[in-house]
Design a protein around this motif. Sequence first.
Motif, PDB file in Angstrom:
ATOM      1  N   ASN A   1       0.898  -1.323  -0.036  1.00 33.07           N
ATOM      2  CA  ASN A   1      -0.016   0.003  -0.095  1.00 33.07           C
ATOM      3  C   ASN A   1       0.900   1.344   0.089  1.00 33.07           C
ATOM      4  OD1 ASN A   1      -2.630  -1.312   0.209  1.00 33.07           O
ATOM      5  ND2 ASN A   1      -1.853  -2.500   1.923  1.00 33.07           N
ATOM      6  N   ARG A   2       1.981   1.208  -0.285  1.00 35.92           N
ATOM      7  CA  ARG A   2       2.961   2.433  -0.272  1.00 35.92           C
ATOM      8  C   ARG A   2       2.399   3.165  -1.396  1.00 35.92           C
ATOM      9  NH1 ARG A   2       5.042  -1.641  -3.039  1.00 35.92           N
ATOM     10  NH2 ARG A   2       5.657  -1.370  -5.244  1.00 35.92           N
ATOM     11  N   GLY A   3       2.552   4.426  -1.274  1.00 34.39           N
ATOM     12  CA  GLY A   3       2.208   5.438  -2.108  1.00 34.39           C
ATOM     13  C   GLY A   3       0.644   5.630  -2.299  1.00 34.39           C
ATOM     14  N   LYS A   4      -0.233   5.146  -1.529  1.00 33.33           N
ATOM     15  CA  LYS A   4      -1.715   5.255  -1.667  1.00 33.33           C
ATOM     16  C   LYS A   4      -2.201   6.342  -0.621  1.00 33.33           C
ATOM     17  CE  LYS A   4      -2.059   0.490  -3.292  1.00 33.33           C
ATOM     18  NZ  LYS A   4      -2.656  -0.979  -2.917  1.00 33.33           N
ATOM     19  N   GLU A   5      -3.171   6.761  -0.947  1.00 32.47           N
ATOM     20  CA  GLU A   5      -4.067   7.627   0.101  1.00 32.47           C
ATOM     21  C   GLU A   5      -5.047   6.564   0.666  1.00 32.47           C
ATOM     22  OE1 GLU A   5      -5.508  11.185  -1.768  1.00 32.47           O
ATOM     23  OE2 GLU A   5      -4.016  11.419  -2.987  1.00 32.47           O
ATOM     24  N   SER A   6      -5.508   6.787   1.707  1.00 31.10           N
ATOM     25  CA  SER A   6      -6.468   6.037   2.384  1.00 31.10           C
ATOM     26  C   SER A   6      -7.730   6.755   2.785  1.00 31.10           C
ATOM     27  CB  SER A   6      -5.921   5.510   3.613  1.00 31.10           C
ATOM     28  OG  SER A   6      -6.910   4.713   4.318  1.00 31.10           O
ATOM     29  N   LEU A   7      -8.804   6.262   2.662  1.00 29.81           N
ATOM     30  CA  LEU A   7     -10.264   6.935   2.781  1.00 29.81           C
ATOM     31  C   LEU A   7     -10.933   5.888   3.471  1.00 29.81           C
ATOM     32  CD1 LEU A   7     -12.283   9.116   2.099  1.00 29.81           C
ATOM     33  CD2 LEU A   7     -13.003   7.735   0.291  1.00 29.81           C
ATOM     34  N   GLU A   8     -11.534   6.464   4.673  1.00 31.08           N
ATOM     35  CA  GLU A   8     -12.269   5.623   5.759  1.00 31.08           C
ATOM     36  C   GLU A   8     -13.834   5.720   5.165  1.00 31.08           C
ATOM     37  OE1 GLU A   8     -11.888   6.544   9.865  1.00 31.08           O
ATOM     38  OE2 GLU A   8     -10.160   5.033   9.853  1.00 31.08           O
ATOM     39  N   ALA A   9     -14.283   4.818   4.653  1.00 26.31           N
ATOM     40  CA  ALA A   9     -15.728   4.741   4.224  1.00 26.31           C
ATOM     41  C   ALA A   9     -16.316   3.288   4.494  1.00 26.31           C
ATOM     42  CB  ALA A   9     -15.926   5.160   2.760  1.00 26.31           C
ATOM     43  N   ASP A  10     -17.762   3.271   4.995  1.00 24.84           N
ATOM     44  CA  ASP A  10     -18.099   2.169   5.212  1.00 24.84           C
ATOM     45  C   ASP A  10     -19.305   2.019   3.902  1.00 24.84           C
ATOM     46  OD1 ASP A  10     -20.121   0.130   5.991  1.00 24.84           O
ATOM     47  OD2 ASP A  10     -20.531   0.984   7.887  1.00 24.84           O
ATOM     48  N   ILE A  11     -18.956   0.866   3.349  1.00 28.28           N
ATOM     49  CA  ILE A  11     -19.758   0.660   1.914  1.00 28.28           C
ATOM     50  C   ILE A  11     -21.300   0.350   2.174  1.00 28.28           C
ATOM     51  CG2 ILE A  11     -17.845   0.241   0.286  1.00 28.28           C
ATOM     52  CD1 ILE A  11     -18.738  -2.754   0.415  1.00 28.28           C
ATOM     53  N   LYS A  12     -21.578   0.067   3.620  1.00 31.67           N
ATOM     54  CA  LYS A  12     -22.970  -0.194   3.828  1.00 31.67           C
ATOM     55  C   LYS A  12     -23.686   0.945   4.499  1.00 31.67           C
ATOM     56  CE  LYS A  12     -21.850  -5.148   5.057  1.00 31.67           C
ATOM     57  NZ  LYS A  12     -21.401  -6.027   5.989  1.00 31.67           N
ATOM     58  N   ASP A  13     -22.800   2.032   4.488  1.00 31.94           N
ATOM     59  CA  ASP A  13     -23.513   3.261   5.140  1.00 31.94           C
ATOM     60  C   ASP A  13     -23.841   4.051   3.775  1.00 31.94           C
ATOM     61  OD1 ASP A  13     -22.823   6.381   5.564  1.00 31.94           O
ATOM     62  OD2 ASP A  13     -23.655   5.494   7.594  1.00 31.94           O
TER      63      ASP A  13
END
Length: 147
Positions: free
Chosen positions: A77-89
């Motif tokens: 996962n180097r070089g990636k941005e992270s986005l917290e998201a619940d796909i059920k929400d």
Amino acid sequence: CGFRARSAGRSAMASRQVLRGVTVLALEQAVAAPLCTSRLADAGARVIKVERPGIGDFARAYDAFAQGSSSYFSWLNRGKESLEADIKDPADRALLRDMVADGTVDVFVQNLAPGAAARAGLGSAELRELNPRLVTLDISGYGEEGP
């Protein structure tokens, strides 16, 4: 003779950044999709990895060998941005769909269990209806029906 030595450090593709300007939304876990999107990031793509709120990717907890972080997670996962998201929400799902619909995202990669993305309203066919220019990739280690 045509033989050229190449540095073992970075690949030729990565050094050319051929995917600069391309944004990838990655709904990924385990190995297949994270490995794929790490190569896209190496080639200059902006990769946004969707992770579960408060938990993240389960690979974050594999070990703590990379300066307190999981070496496995760091490698893939180097070089990636992270986005917290619940796909059920519904609100989080709407955010992801809006990113596709408004053209923020050029590529969508997912490797959830077969049918899981579609059941969450994030199936490739449905997303391409929102943005016909979207490139989608569905990865399954065991096919659509599993082992």
